[in-house]
Every structure is written in C-alpha cells, then in structure tokens.
Design an enzyme around this catalytic site. Structure first.
Site, short mmCIF file in Angstrom:
data_model
loop_
_atom_site.label_atom_id
_atom_site.label_comp_id
_atom_site.label_asym_id
_atom_site.label_seq_id
_atom_site.Cartn_x
_atom_site.Cartn_y
_atom_site.Cartn_z
N HIS A 1 0.82 -1.22 0.00
CA HIS A 1 0.00 0.00 0.00
C HIS A 1 0.85 1.27 0.00
O HIS A 1 0.35 2.34 -0.31
CB HIS A 1 -1.05 -0.02 1.12
CG HIS A 1 -0.55 0.26 2.49
ND1 HIS A 1 -0.24 -0.73 3.40
CD2 HIS A 1 -0.31 1.42 3.14
CE1 HIS A 1 0.16 -0.18 4.54
NE2 HIS A 1 0.12 1.12 4.41
N ASP B 1 1.20 -7.72 2.20
CA ASP B 1 1.32 -6.27 1.96
C ASP B 1 2.78 -5.83 1.80
O ASP B 1 3.35 -5.19 2.67
CB ASP B 1 0.65 -5.53 3.13
CG ASP B 1 0.33 -4.09 2.77
OD1 ASP B 1 0.88 -3.57 1.79
OD2 ASP B 1 -0.48 -3.48 3.49
N SER C 1 4.03 2.10 8.43
CA SER C 1 3.83 1.10 7.39
C SER C 1 5.12 0.87 6.64
O SER C 1 5.79 1.81 6.23
CB SER C 1 2.76 1.56 6.41
OG SER C 1 1.53 1.15 6.88
N1 ARG Z 1 -4.60 0.43 7.44
C1 ARG Z 1 -3.31 0.46 6.84
C2 ARG Z 1 -2.67 1.85 7.02
O1 ARG Z 1 -3.18 2.62 7.78
C3 ARG Z 1 -3.33 -0.01 5.43
C4 ARG Z 1 -4.00 0.87 4.43
C5 ARG Z 1 -4.00 0.40 3.02
N2 ARG Z 1 -4.95 -0.64 2.77
C6 ARG Z 1 -6.24 -0.46 2.41
N3 ARG Z 1 -7.00 -1.52 2.26
N4 ARG Z 1 -6.79 0.71 2.17
O2 ARG Z 1 -2.15 2.52 6.19
N1 GLU Z 2 -1.12 1.22 7.56
C1 GLU Z 2 -0.51 2.25 8.34
C2 GLU Z 2 0.50 3.07 7.54
O1 GLU Z 2 0.36 3.24 6.36
C3 GLU Z 2 0.07 1.66 9.54
C4 GLU Z 2 -1.04 1.29 10.42
C5 GLU Z 2 -1.17 2.20 11.59
O2 GLU Z 2 -1.75 3.28 11.47
O3 GLU Z 2 -0.64 1.81 12.63
O4 GLU Z 2 1.43 3.63 8.07
#
Ligand code: ARG
Ligand code: GLU
Length: 720
Positions: free
Chosen positions: A84, A220, A655
């Site tokens: 991502h 990921d 991330s």
């Molecule tokens: N929750 C993760 C972060 O905060 C992954 C985000 C990307 N994935 C998604 N399905 N939108 O960035």
């Molecule tokens: N998916 C998040 C990022 O892009 C990390 C998840 C979180 O917020 O801890 O940094």
C-alpha cells in the site's frame, strides 16, 4: 500532610499509564531504554540500532515517500516496503492492457526496473538535540508571536550551518509542543525504481473489508531499489545511475517468532496526540470523527459501485478510494476505542487532579492553575472553525467539478497577463486530457460525489452559512438542495467538454473580457463559499486561537512532566525516526474471543471467495498451497505463516517499517494495527493495542516460489 502528597502523586499518574509497551522512542536517546529492552528479551545493544559514527540499523531504514517507511535488504540498494506504500506508483505504471496492479510486476533485470516519478527516500545521517540553540534568546515574557519569530530565526541559522558545504538537508522539529527541539540531518534520494509487486489479490488480499482487522492474510509488500550516481550520492534519475550501496542493510531471519518473543519496530510514525485534553478528545470522538465518517461513507458508496462496474473504473479510483476508506475505517475504530476506554472521563479526572496539584504551591498556581479553564474556553471557541474546515476539505473540495472550478477561479483572478496566458494554456491542456479519459462515465460518478457531499454540507453545516445559498435553494428549487446541485452541475460549462474548451479558447487572450468566464452556476456557488471561508468573521481568530493552543499545550506538557517527575515520557510521533518495542502477543478483542499471534496460508484458503473481488485467490498461489510447496519458508509445524501481531506501539507512517527480532534480524514488515486498538494515537491500551506485521517468510515465499524472482532473493542476506 505527607500522606496527602503521596495520594496526589499517585492519582496524578498520566492516564495512558505508560504501562507495558507504550512509547515511540528517539533513537539518539535509546540508551535509556536499553535495560528495559534487554529485560524484554533483546540481545543486541542500543548502539547497534543507532550510532551516528558507525554503521548501524538506522542506516538501513528510510522514510519512504512522504509517509511510509522502507528498509534496505541488500548491498545493492534493494528496498522492502508495503504494497500500500508503493500502491500509487504501481498504479501509475499500470494500464488496463498492462495491469501491474491486478497482475503484479516482476522485473527480470535491473534494466527493467521502473523509475517512479515523484518518489524519494530520506535517510537519516545523524540527529542532534538543539534545544538550547533553538531557544537562545527566548524569554518567558515574550508574546507568542515574538517567541515564534525568535525560534524561527534560530532554526534557520542552525539548519543552514549544519548543511553548509554538504549535499544534506537539515530539519529541526519541535518535541513535547516545543519544550525540546531536535535536528535531523538527512540525505534524500530521488531515483527510486519499482522492482516488484505481487498481484493485488495478494498485496491487498482482503481489501478494505480486512483493512485494520485481524486475523489478517494480506501480503502487503512491494520491492523498490534506490539508485545513486557513480559516487554513491543522490542524483536525479539517469540511466547512468547505479544501485546505491547503503552503509548497512538488514539481515533476514527465517526463524520466525512465537508468543512472548521480543520484537522491535524501527520507522517513521506520523502523528500521535497522547497529551490532548478532554475537550479535544470530546471534539474528536463526538464531532469530528462522526462527521468525517458520514461524509466519507457517501463518497465510498459511489466509488465502490463504480469500481464494481469495470476494470477501467477499478483502476481509475483504486488509489484514491484506498486513502478515503483507510481513514474512514480507522476513525470508526478510534471512536469505539475511546468510548470503551472512557477516555474523556479519564482525561477529566486527570485534569481535575492536575489542577489540584497546581494549586498546592503559589508559583505553580500562577503557571498552571488556570490552564484547563483556558483550554476549555479555547476549544469551545474553535469548535466552529474546526467544523468549517472539516466540511471544506471533506465536502466542498472532493469533486473534480469543484476542484476544476477552483482552478478556473484562480485563473480568472490572475492579474499578470503573461501568467494568465501561460496558466490558461496549461488548464486547457489538463482539461483536454481529463475529458479524453473516459469522461462520460466518470462524469456520472463525479456528479454523484458532488451532489452527495454538498447536500450533506448544506444540511449539516451550510444552510445558514451564507444567506444567498439558502435563498437560492428556496427561491429557485423550492428548498430542494439536490435539485439545486443537479442544476449547478448540469448548467456549468466546466462539466461540458465542448463548451468548456470553447470558452477557454475564446478568452485565452488576456486582454479580452475574461470576467465572462466567471458567469456560471459553478462560480455562483463556489465563490461565495470560498469567500465566506476566507473572510468568515467567526473565523478571524483562528490563527490566534491555534497559537494560543500551542502555548497552552507547551506549558501543560511541561507541567505534566514536572508532576510526574521520574517518569520517562516519550514525545508524540511527528514523522521522525523512532524505535518501539514489545512482544509477540495474542489478545482478547471481545468477550469469548482470543486472537492467536499468527496466521497462515490456510486462512487465505478459508477466506477464498471467487465472487468477491477482495477474496479471490490467485490460481498459482492455490497450486503452491495444494502441493504444500513452501520450501524453506514453512515454520517448524510445516505451516506457511502470513502475518503476526505484537504489542509494538505504532501508527500511520510505520507502514513498511522493519520488524526485528531480539538479534536485530528482519522478521517482518509492519503494515497495520488492529481495529480495536486504533485509539492508541490518543490513548494507548496494552490490552487492546497490537501492530500487525507481514511475516517475512510469506514475503520471500511470494518473491521466490510464487514469482520466481530468485535474482532478488540471491541479493539478500538470509541467516538461518
Ligand atoms: N490500514 C493500513 C494503514 O493505515 C493499510 C491501508 C491500506 N490498505 C487499504 N486496504 N486501504 O495505512
Ligand atoms: N497502515 C498504516 C501506515 O500506512 C500503519 C497502520 C497504523 O496506522 O498503525 O502507516
């Protein structure tokens, strides 16, 4: 007397009790944590992690783009980060015919690696405590403005001196709301190329349904490479550039981890706000998060419906929707978590005791006694401003229609003829391109986005926002806002390709009466809204209120630290390099349910559903699964691990961060948090907060067994 003090000392404990694994620590000061890290299982030293003079792990970790982390895994500048994090670059290299997002991308040689426009990585050369230099000449009697000016002048001087005669960049950041300052001297590389990415149904398996959730089965990751000039220095893209040779790259361990094992995460967490007062938490929990969720739900429904219609539309909206959905879901978890923790009342209780503590001594009373009343007043005054801003960004400026209108308006307002001529040509070209890109279909989507978001804006916030809006709706549309918005969309030339280009062409001469360009329902709606926003009487004090908050928090945090002396506070995340550590740990998200510490490929097969886009399993993956062909990537039970959870305190920006074991070997890539713990940006709870990591064995399995990209595996240093 003594007894009373002890009691006060006890109840003053800061609500997020700094128990267990909370904290994001500065690498420079990591010595202070070394004993605790070792007690939790670490076998390396703090100096192995950060050492300004010798190669250390910090030389292998980078800020990837503007908001992720990446790490070197070979001496040829090979980088691992999340899928991502590479997403928008993978999308930018994809077309429907050559769809790397859906099908994956694997370069077969360095020559096939794809340059990524706009992507840079930032490496930390060293950091330094510059508090004394930054606060030189700052007096307690200064006004907030004088103070700011003095600090800015000092910062500019110190930064300049630090990088003089080098190719480095320096930036000085405030910590603890300006109670401390650190300087970061960085090296920024701009030739970064895409090396490999798994197909979407591995890299984003589970999609937005599984996002922020555990048990998780998302592969990921994506692979990049940093290039440098022949002297190993940063250089703009050139085909003569060569792979960058990092001072340090991470060794990879295939041993994996089990419940209780020590892990640490080294990366760039973006924002946490542990010191917020109850008034701020109240606004976030009860107003801002709910309003944002509502506005985004409307947009997501529209985009998702479009994405399910065709592959072209899926690709077109994918990156944008991932971003919208990510915040949307996180805020829902955050609200739930704050409520479960009873965060507002816990903050209130702390604030009450803080004020009691402050009033014990005359000097303290003067400095801290009135703080909380001031906070309350300031937040109340800011409520309106905050929501005005929220609706501007989450509603008014979300459709292309309004964005184009904004561009048009700034064009019309351009006074310099030469600039006008240049800008109108650029705008004309951009619009031509925009209209040529499947516009008829996109127009329906954009119109729906506009109408939905603006109708919510109008009903929630805007009705009495500027009088003529309501009058217009009442008079011409019998009070029906949707009808009015439909009219505005349909009758504005900017949504009509032929008319729009004709108009721009007609008035491209700066000497013609270009005010005619502004005769359109689009501008009739947009201009007063923006004018109101920019000149809103009620908003006049916004800057002053913000600066007031800055100073209140600075003093408040100073007081919190004074009243909790002996406690080791960590500064809130601010997109600077941090270390966080904890242990692999299962947990109970709700009554009767335990989440085990790791998942395996079996879970992917259990989730498989050919009818749901996010749960389609790649045939090749299934083939490997059926043969149980996991090679050296299986664990001792013969399973193929996919993800694991631990109690590391992380946030957005982490991330792609390397997750390392007790010996400092790479065992995973951080990519998410569990939903039940997303309030940790405001209040951490050791029982509920876990970070989710991709097991490095699944990552290498995909590169090696699934994609056959063995040339990449061969570059890596794998320790068994
Ligand atoms: N929750 C993760 C972060 O905060 C992954 C985000 C990307 N994935 C998604 N399905 N939108 O960035
Ligand atoms: N998916 C998040 C990022 O892009 C990390 C998840 C979180 O917020 O801890 O940094």
């Amino acid at each position: 007397m003594l007894k009373k003090f002890i009691v006060i000392g006890l109840i003053l404990a800061f609500p997020a009790a700094l128990l267990a694994d909370e904290g994001m620590w500065l690498p420079l000061l990591l010595q202070r944590k070394e004993a605790d890290m070792k007690a939790k299982g670490m076998r390396i030293s703090a100096k192995d992690i950060y050492d300004a003079n010798n190669a250390s792990f910090k030389d292998a970790v980078m800020l990837f783009g503007g908001g992720c982390t990446g790490e070197f895994v070979s001496e040829k500048g090979l980088v691992l980060t999340n899928h991502h994090c590479g997403y928008s670059y993978i999308v930018s290299h994809s077309t429907v015919e050559r769809d790397y997002l859906t099908n994956g991308f694997w370069s077969n040689s360095q020559a096939e690696e794809l340059p990524c426009k706009g992507l840079s990585v930032t490496l930390l050369v060293y950091m330094e405590d510059v508090t004394a230099k930054v606060l030189k000449g700052v007096e307690p009697t200064m006004t907030e403005q004088e103070r700011k000016a003095m600090i800015k002048k000092n910062i500019d001087e110190v930064e300049m001196a630090a990088v003089k005669g080098t190719h480095y960049n320096a930036s000085i950041e405030p910590f603890y709301y300006g109670n401390q300052y650190f300087m970061y001297v960085n090296e920024i590389f701009t030739d970064v190329r895409l090396v490999g990415a798994p197909p979407s149904n591995i890299g984003k398996f589970g999609g937005d349904t599984d996002n922020w959730m555990y048990p998780r089965h998302t592969g990921d990751f994506s692979v990049f490479r940093v290039y440098a000039d022949k002297d190993n220095k940063p250089a703009a893209y050139s085909k003569d550039n060569v792979p960058y040779k990092p001072k340090k790259h991470l060794n990879i361990s295939l041993k994996g981890v089990k419940e209780g094992d020590f892990t640490f995460v080294f990366g760039y967490p973006g924002t946490t706000q542990q010191f917020l007062t109850s008034y701020a938490v109240n606004q976030i929990q009860n107003y801002e998060d709910p309003a944002r969720i509502k506005l985004r739900t409307a947009r997501l429904d529209i985009y998702n419906a479009a994405m399910n219609q065709s592959p072209e539309q899926r690709l077109r909206y994918a990156s944008q929707v991932a971003g919208i959905a990510n915040g949307w879901k996180k805020w829902q978890g955050e609200v739930k978590g704050l409520k479960r923790l009873d965060a507002i009342n816990r903050k209130k209780e702390f604030e009450k005791n803080f004020t009691i503590w402050a009033n014990v001594i005359e000097q303290r009373k003067e400095k801290y006694g009135g703080l909380l009343a001031d906070f309350e007043k300031t937040y109340n005054e800011m409520m309106y401003d905050n929501s005005e801003y929220l609706y501007l960004t989450e509603a008014l400026l979300t459709s292309d229609f309004m964005k184009n209108t904004r561009a048009l308006v700034s064009l019309i307002e351009e006074k310099d003829s030469a600039k006008y001529k240049k800008n109108i040509d650029i705008f004309y070209n951009n619009l031509t391109h925009y209209f040529n890109n499947d516009y008829e279909r996109h127009r329906k989507v954009d119109k729906a986005i506009f109408i939905n978001a603006m109708a919510i804006f109008y009903n929630d916030f805007g009705k009495g926002y500027y009088d003529s809006w309501k009058q217009w709706v009442d008079k011409d549309f019998k009070g029906d806002i949707n009808k009015m918005l439909d009219y505005v969309y349909e009758q504005s030339y900017i949504t009509n390709p032929k008319k729009a280009l004709e108009m721009l062409d007609k008035y491209k001469d700066p000497n013609k009466d270009r005010k005619k360009l502004s005769i359109s329902p689009a501008t009739t709606l947009y201009v007063p809204l923006m004018t109101k926003f920019n000149n809103d009487e009620k908003r006049k004090n916004y800057a002053a209120l913000n600066s007031k908050l800055d100073s209140l928090y600075r003093i408040y945090v100073e007081g919190i630290m004074e009243s909790n002396s002996g406690k080791d506070f960590y500064p809130d995340a601010n997109l600077t390099l941090r270390v966080t550590y904890g242990n692999v740990k299962s947990f109970n998200p709700r009554n009767g349910v335990t989440y085990l510490p790791y998942t395996t490929i079996d879970g992917i097969m259990q989730k498989e559903n050919p009818d749901i886009y996010d749960y389609v399993v790649e045939p090749r993956l299934k083939e490997l699964y059926n043969k149980k062909d996991y090679g050296r990537y299986a664990n001792e039970k013969g399973e193929l691990p996919v993800t694991f959870i631990a109690s590391n305190h992380t946030t957005g920006g982490n991330s792609g961060s390397p997750v390392m074991d007790a010996d400092g070997n790479l065992i995973g890539l951080n990519f998410d948090r569990n939903w039940e713990g997303t309030m940790s940006d405001i209040m951490y709870d050791p029982d509920y907060c876990r970070n989710i990591s991709l097991d490095i064995r699944y990552c290498l399995f995909i590169i090696d067994k699934f994609a056959g990209a063995t040339r990449l595996i061969d570059e890596m240093t794998i320790v068994k």
